[in-house]
Design a protein around this motif. Structure first.
Motif, PDB file in Angstrom:
ATOM      1  N   ALA A 131      -5.325 -69.076  -2.013  1.00  0.00           N
ATOM      2  CA  ALA A 131      -5.463 -70.460  -1.556  1.00  0.00           C
ATOM      3  C   ALA A 131      -6.568 -71.178  -2.328  1.00  0.00           C
ATOM      4  O   ALA A 131      -6.405 -72.343  -2.695  1.00  0.00           O
ATOM      5  CB  ALA A 131      -5.752 -70.488  -0.058  1.00  0.00           C
ATOM      6  N   LYS A 132      -7.668 -70.498  -2.604  1.00  0.00           N
ATOM      7  CA  LYS A 132      -8.757 -71.117  -3.363  1.00  0.00           C
ATOM      8  C   LYS A 132      -8.294 -71.491  -4.766  1.00  0.00           C
ATOM      9  O   LYS A 132      -8.622 -72.558  -5.270  1.00  0.00           O
ATOM     10  CB  LYS A 132      -9.957 -70.168  -3.453  1.00  0.00           C
ATOM     11  N   LYS A 133      -7.531 -70.611  -5.412  1.00  0.00           N
ATOM     12  CA  LYS A 133      -7.025 -70.909  -6.750  1.00  0.00           C
ATOM     13  C   LYS A 133      -6.088 -72.102  -6.716  1.00  0.00           C
ATOM     14  O   LYS A 133      -6.149 -72.979  -7.568  1.00  0.00           O
ATOM     15  CB  LYS A 133      -6.279 -69.704  -7.324  1.00  0.00           C
ATOM     16  N   LYS A 134      -5.200 -72.133  -5.722  1.00  0.00           N
ATOM     17  CA  LYS A 134      -4.227 -73.213  -5.645  1.00  0.00           C
ATOM     18  C   LYS A 134      -4.912 -74.538  -5.325  1.00  0.00           C
ATOM     19  O   LYS A 134      -4.567 -75.575  -5.885  1.00  0.00           O
ATOM     20  CB  LYS A 134      -3.176 -72.896  -4.581  1.00  0.00           C
ATOM     21  N   PHE A 167      -8.046 -61.431   2.640  1.00  0.00           N
ATOM     22  CA  PHE A 167      -8.782 -61.627   1.394  1.00  0.00           C
ATOM     23  C   PHE A 167      -7.858 -62.137   0.287  1.00  0.00           C
ATOM     24  O   PHE A 167      -8.189 -63.088  -0.425  1.00  0.00           O
ATOM     25  CB  PHE A 167      -9.438 -60.309   0.963  1.00  0.00           C
ATOM     26  N   ILE A 168      -6.687 -61.544   0.155  1.00  0.00           N
ATOM     27  CA  ILE A 168      -5.740 -61.952  -0.876  1.00  0.00           C
ATOM     28  C   ILE A 168      -5.237 -63.370  -0.618  1.00  0.00           C
ATOM     29  O   ILE A 168      -5.134 -64.183  -1.543  1.00  0.00           O
ATOM     30  CB  ILE A 168      -4.572 -60.950  -0.963  1.00  0.00           C
ATOM     31  N   LEU A 169      -4.947 -63.690   0.632  1.00  0.00           N
ATOM     32  CA  LEU A 169      -4.473 -65.029   0.963  1.00  0.00           C
ATOM     33  C   LEU A 169      -5.535 -66.093   0.687  1.00  0.00           C
ATOM     34  O   LEU A 169      -5.243 -67.161   0.162  1.00  0.00           O
ATOM     35  CB  LEU A 169      -4.028 -65.094   2.420  1.00  0.00           C
ATOM     36  N   CYS A 190      -0.029 -67.487  -9.779  1.00  0.00           N
ATOM     37  CA  CYS A 190       1.105 -66.579  -9.925  1.00  0.00           C
ATOM     38  C   CYS A 190       0.740 -65.316 -10.699  1.00  0.00           C
ATOM     39  O   CYS A 190       1.546 -64.408 -10.790  1.00  0.00           O
ATOM     40  CB  CYS A 190       2.275 -67.297 -10.586  1.00  0.00           C
ATOM     41  N   GLY A 191      -0.418 -65.270 -11.278  1.00  0.00           N
ATOM     42  CA  GLY A 191      -0.842 -64.077 -12.001  1.00  0.00           C
ATOM     43  C   GLY A 191      -0.636 -64.203 -13.503  1.00  0.00           C
ATOM     44  O   GLY A 191      -1.497 -63.845 -14.277  1.00  0.00           O
TER      45      GLY A 191
END
Length: 45
Positions: A21-24, A15-17, A31-32
């Motif tokens: 990936a969607k954001k990138k 889920f985190i990955l 990066c937060g």
């Protein structure tokens, strides 16, 4: 019980990955917190 915890940890990692990936892919910063060392910092200014 160990299998449940393992599956839960794997699902959380996936889920985190995927979220990162969607954001990138969409061009967002993943990066937060965008600071001056982040490559997306210059684009957001």
């Amino acid at each position: 019980m160990e299998m449940f915890i393992t599956i839960l940890l794997i699902a959380l990692a996936i889920f985190i990955l995927v979220k990162s990936a969607k954001k990138k892919i969409s061009g967002g910063c993943d990066c937060g917190s965008c600071s001056s060392h982040c490559p997306m910092y210059d684009e957001k200014k």
